[in-house]
Design an enzyme around this catalytic site. Structure first.
Site, PDB file in Angstrom:
ATOM      1  N   LYS A  32       0.843  -1.207   0.000  1.00 53.35           N
ATOM      2  CA  LYS A  32       0.000   0.000   0.000  1.00 53.35           C
ATOM      3  C   LYS A  32       0.873   1.250   0.000  1.00 53.35           C
ATOM      4  CE  LYS A  32      -2.116  -1.124   3.874  1.00 53.35           C
ATOM      5  NZ  LYS A  32      -1.363  -2.365   4.182  1.00 53.35           N
TER       6      LYS A  32
ATOM      7  N   ARG B  31      -9.908   0.856   8.896  1.00 52.00           N
ATOM      8  CA  ARG B  31      -9.360  -0.460   9.162  1.00 52.00           C
ATOM      9  C   ARG B  31     -10.311  -1.319   9.989  1.00 52.00           C
ATOM     10  NH1 ARG B  31      -3.502   0.546   8.800  1.00 52.00           N
ATOM     11  NH2 ARG B  31      -2.390  -1.319   9.389  1.00 52.00           N
TER      12      ARG B  31
ATOM     13  N   ARG C 207      11.965  -5.366   4.864  1.00 53.93           N
ATOM     14  CA  ARG C 207      11.642  -3.948   4.610  1.00 53.93           C
ATOM     15  C   ARG C 207      12.565  -3.025   5.404  1.00 53.93           C
ATOM     16  NH1 ARG C 207       5.686  -1.778   5.399  1.00 53.93           N
ATOM     17  NH2 ARG C 207       5.872  -2.724   7.456  1.00 53.93           N
TER      18      ARG C 207
ATOM     19  N   ARG D 239      11.315  -1.292  10.966  1.00 52.68           N
ATOM     20  CA  ARG D 239      10.204  -0.964  11.867  1.00 52.68           C
ATOM     21  C   ARG D 239      10.126  -1.949  13.022  1.00 52.68           C
ATOM     22  NH1 ARG D 239       4.938   0.293   8.257  1.00 52.68           N
ATOM     23  NH2 ARG D 239       4.008  -1.044   9.844  1.00 52.68           N
TER      24      ARG D 239
ATOM     25  N   ARG E 248      -0.208  -9.122  13.242  1.00 57.37           N
ATOM     26  CA  ARG E 248      -0.831  -8.091  12.388  1.00 57.37           C
ATOM     27  C   ARG E 248      -1.689  -8.739  11.295  1.00 57.37           C
ATOM     28  NH1 ARG E 248       4.303  -5.211  10.594  1.00 57.37           N
ATOM     29  NH2 ARG E 248       2.944  -3.965   9.250  1.00 57.37           N
TER      30      ARG E 248
HETATM   31  P1  AP5 Z   1       4.825  -1.591   1.873  1.00 55.31           P
HETATM   32  O1  AP5 Z   1       4.504  -0.748   0.684  1.00 55.31           O
HETATM   33  O2  AP5 Z   1       5.565  -0.949   2.995  1.00 55.31           O
HETATM   34  O3  AP5 Z   1       3.500  -2.345   2.391  1.00 55.31           O
HETATM   35  P2  AP5 Z   1       2.241  -1.788   3.190  1.00 55.31           P
HETATM   36  O4  AP5 Z   1       1.040  -2.456   2.598  1.00 55.31           O
HETATM   37  O5  AP5 Z   1       2.247  -0.298   3.221  1.00 55.31           O
HETATM   38  O6  AP5 Z   1       2.563  -2.430   4.610  1.00 55.31           O
HETATM   39  P3  AP5 Z   1       2.498  -1.838   6.083  1.00 55.31           P
HETATM   40  O7  AP5 Z   1       3.195  -2.862   6.948  1.00 55.31           O
HETATM   41  O8  AP5 Z   1       3.005  -0.439   6.164  1.00 55.31           O
HETATM   42  O9  AP5 Z   1       0.994  -1.855   6.326  1.00 55.31           O
HETATM   43  P4  AP5 Z   1       0.279  -1.878   7.649  1.00 55.31           P
HETATM   44  O10 AP5 Z   1      -1.077  -1.578   7.141  1.00 55.31           O
HETATM   45  O11 AP5 Z   1       0.437  -3.075   8.479  1.00 55.31           O
HETATM   46  O12 AP5 Z   1       1.040  -0.745   8.519  1.00 55.31           O
HETATM   47  P5  AP5 Z   1       0.666   0.746   8.906  1.00 55.31           P
HETATM   48  O13 AP5 Z   1       1.915   1.530   8.902  1.00 55.31           O
HETATM   49  O14 AP5 Z   1      -0.501   1.256   8.125  1.00 55.31           O
HETATM   50  O15 AP5 Z   1       5.635  -2.878   1.353  1.00 55.31           O
HETATM   51  C1  AP5 Z   1       6.146  -3.834   2.261  1.00 55.31           C
HETATM   52  C2  AP5 Z   1       7.534  -4.327   1.787  1.00 55.31           C
HETATM   53  O16 AP5 Z   1       7.353  -5.052   0.558  1.00 55.31           O
HETATM   54  C3  AP5 Z   1       8.511  -3.181   1.460  1.00 55.31           C
HETATM   55  O17 AP5 Z   1       9.809  -3.571   1.824  1.00 55.31           O
HETATM   56  C4  AP5 Z   1       8.414  -3.027  -0.075  1.00 55.31           C
HETATM   57  O18 AP5 Z   1       9.624  -2.543  -0.654  1.00 55.31           O
HETATM   58  C5  AP5 Z   1       8.093  -4.464  -0.511  1.00 55.31           C
HETATM   59  N1  AP5 Z   1       7.237  -4.514  -1.701  1.00 55.31           N
HETATM   60  C6  AP5 Z   1       6.243  -3.650  -2.044  1.00 55.31           C
HETATM   61  N2  AP5 Z   1       5.672  -4.039  -3.207  1.00 55.31           N
HETATM   62  C7  AP5 Z   1       6.312  -5.183  -3.591  1.00 55.31           C
HETATM   63  C8  AP5 Z   1       6.169  -6.076  -4.703  1.00 55.31           C
HETATM   64  N3  AP5 Z   1       5.256  -5.870  -5.660  1.00 55.31           N
HETATM   65  N4  AP5 Z   1       6.982  -7.165  -4.765  1.00 55.31           N
HETATM   66  C9  AP5 Z   1       7.915  -7.392  -3.800  1.00 55.31           C
HETATM   67  N5  AP5 Z   1       8.110  -6.574  -2.728  1.00 55.31           N
HETATM   68  C10 AP5 Z   1       7.315  -5.490  -2.631  1.00 55.31           C
HETATM   69  O19 AP5 Z   1       0.142   0.561  10.411  1.00 55.31           O
HETATM   70  C11 AP5 Z   1       1.023   0.245  11.457  1.00 55.31           C
HETATM   71  C12 AP5 Z   1       0.257   0.172  12.774  1.00 55.31           C
HETATM   72  O20 AP5 Z   1      -0.366   1.442  13.054  1.00 55.31           O
HETATM   73  C13 AP5 Z   1      -0.895  -0.832  12.821  1.00 55.31           C
HETATM   74  O21 AP5 Z   1      -0.446  -2.135  13.131  1.00 55.31           O
HETATM   75  C14 AP5 Z   1      -1.755  -0.225  13.930  1.00 55.31           C
HETATM   76  O22 AP5 Z   1      -1.230  -0.504  15.212  1.00 55.31           O
HETATM   77  C15 AP5 Z   1      -1.639   1.264  13.674  1.00 55.31           C
HETATM   78  N6  AP5 Z   1      -2.688   1.784  12.782  1.00 55.31           N
HETATM   79  C16 AP5 Z   1      -2.487   2.380  11.564  1.00 55.31           C
HETATM   80  N7  AP5 Z   1      -3.658   2.740  11.023  1.00 55.31           N
HETATM   81  C17 AP5 Z   1      -4.627   2.366  11.898  1.00 55.31           C
HETATM   82  C18 AP5 Z   1      -6.045   2.464  11.889  1.00 55.31           C
HETATM   83  N8  AP5 Z   1      -6.721   3.022  10.856  1.00 55.31           N
HETATM   84  N9  AP5 Z   1      -6.712   1.959  12.943  1.00 55.31           N
HETATM   85  C19 AP5 Z   1      -6.076   1.423  14.012  1.00 55.31           C
HETATM   86  N10 AP5 Z   1      -4.725   1.286  14.086  1.00 55.31           N
HETATM   87  C20 AP5 Z   1      -4.010   1.767  13.034  1.00 55.31           C
END
Ligand code: AP5
Length: 210
Positions: free
Chosen positions: A13, A89, A124, A157, A168
């Site tokens: 994402k 979410r 990552r 991270r 997660r």
């Molecule tokens: P990346 O693009 O970083 O993936 P992502 O989908 O953004 O993954 P996240 O781990 O950031 O998502 P998340 O939703 O768990 O975390 P968030 O920060 O929102 O890609 C991942 C890796 O793969 C990278 O190394 C990239 O280079 C690689 N990659 C990408 N595309 C690829 C491809 N096509 N092929 C191969 N490799 C590839 O949330 C973190 C925490 O915040 C949550 O756990 C929660 O505690 C809190 N939080 C955030 N939002 C909320 C909410 N709305 N409600 C409640 N808690 C929340």
């Protein structure tokens, strides 16, 4: 354009949001980045409240997230649209967005099977100040462990440890995946894009569904 990006942790994402935000000239609103910034600011009370929750891979309380988003989308830069990465979410968050009356043009679901996620997230690396995302094998920086633009060190991270990734994923399937059906039920324009393959190819697919 008002867009929601939906998908499991590690679906790409953030990676696709970087490109989409530039392509459509709209801000990327990453709730994860906003919360991490709060955690790293010692004076920030939200940061204190969410530090442990995030490190354990659980979700931050809905009320706090809804307030955070409501405030953020009032900003001038959101007048032309925005890209939500990480919100909503839970069903409660989706209902709050629906009640606010803000029309969403597209929900893009990026689909990646669980088997791919652990490899992705354990490799990552991020540049924390900008949110730029790398992967040690799939998308390495030009110089080992340094950001391409600022040459500052990259970090891993705290929630990218194998045990926390599993937690997660569980949280995603239990609390976030039901949103797919909810969006369909409420006639949102939801499209599914396969998230396995080259980053450029996935970008192209997203461009074509838009
Ligand atoms: P990346 O693009 O970083 O993936 P992502 O989908 O953004 O993954 P996240 O781990 O950031 O998502 P998340 O939703 O768990 O975390 P968030 O920060 O929102 O890609 C991942 C890796 O793969 C990278 O190394 C990239 O280079 C690689 N990659 C990408 N595309 C690829 C491809 N096509 N092929 C191969 N490799 C590839 O949330 C973190 C925490 O915040 C949550 O756990 C929660 O505690 C809190 N939080 C955030 N939002 C909320 C909410 N709305 N409600 C409640 N808690 C929340």
């Amino acid at each position: 354009m008002r867009i929601i990006l939906l998908g499991p942790p590690g679906a790409g994402k953030g990676t696709q949001a970087e490109f989409l935000s530039e392509y459509l000239n709209i801000p990327r609103i990453s709730t994860g980045d906003m919360l991490r910034a709060a955690v790293h600011d010692d004076t920030n009370t939200i940061g204190h409240a969410v530090r442990t929750i995030m490190a354990e891979g659980r979700l931050v309380p809905d009320e706090l997230m809804i307030q955070l988003i409501e405030d953020r989308i009032q900003n001038e830069d959101c007048r032309k649209g925005f890209l939500l990465d990480g919100f909503p979410r839970t069903l409660f968050q989706a209902e709050a967005l629906e009640k606010s009356g803000i029309a969403i043009d597209k929900v893009i679901q990026i689909y990646v099977p669980d088997s791919e996620i652990i490899q992705r997230l354990s490799g990552r690396r991020i540049h924390e100040p900008s949110g730029r995302i790398y992967h040690i094998k799939n998308n390495p920086p030009k110089k080992d462990e340094l950001d391409d633009i600022t040459h500052e060190p990259l970090i891993q991270r705290e929630d990218d440890k194998e045990e926390t990734i599993k937690k997660r994923l569980q949280v995603y399937h239990h609390q976030t995946e039901p949103l797919i059906q909810w969006f369909q039920q409420y006639n949102y324009s939801l499209v599914r894009v396969e998230g396995v393959g080259k980053v450029d190819k996935i970008q192209e697919n997203i461009r074509s569904v838009l």
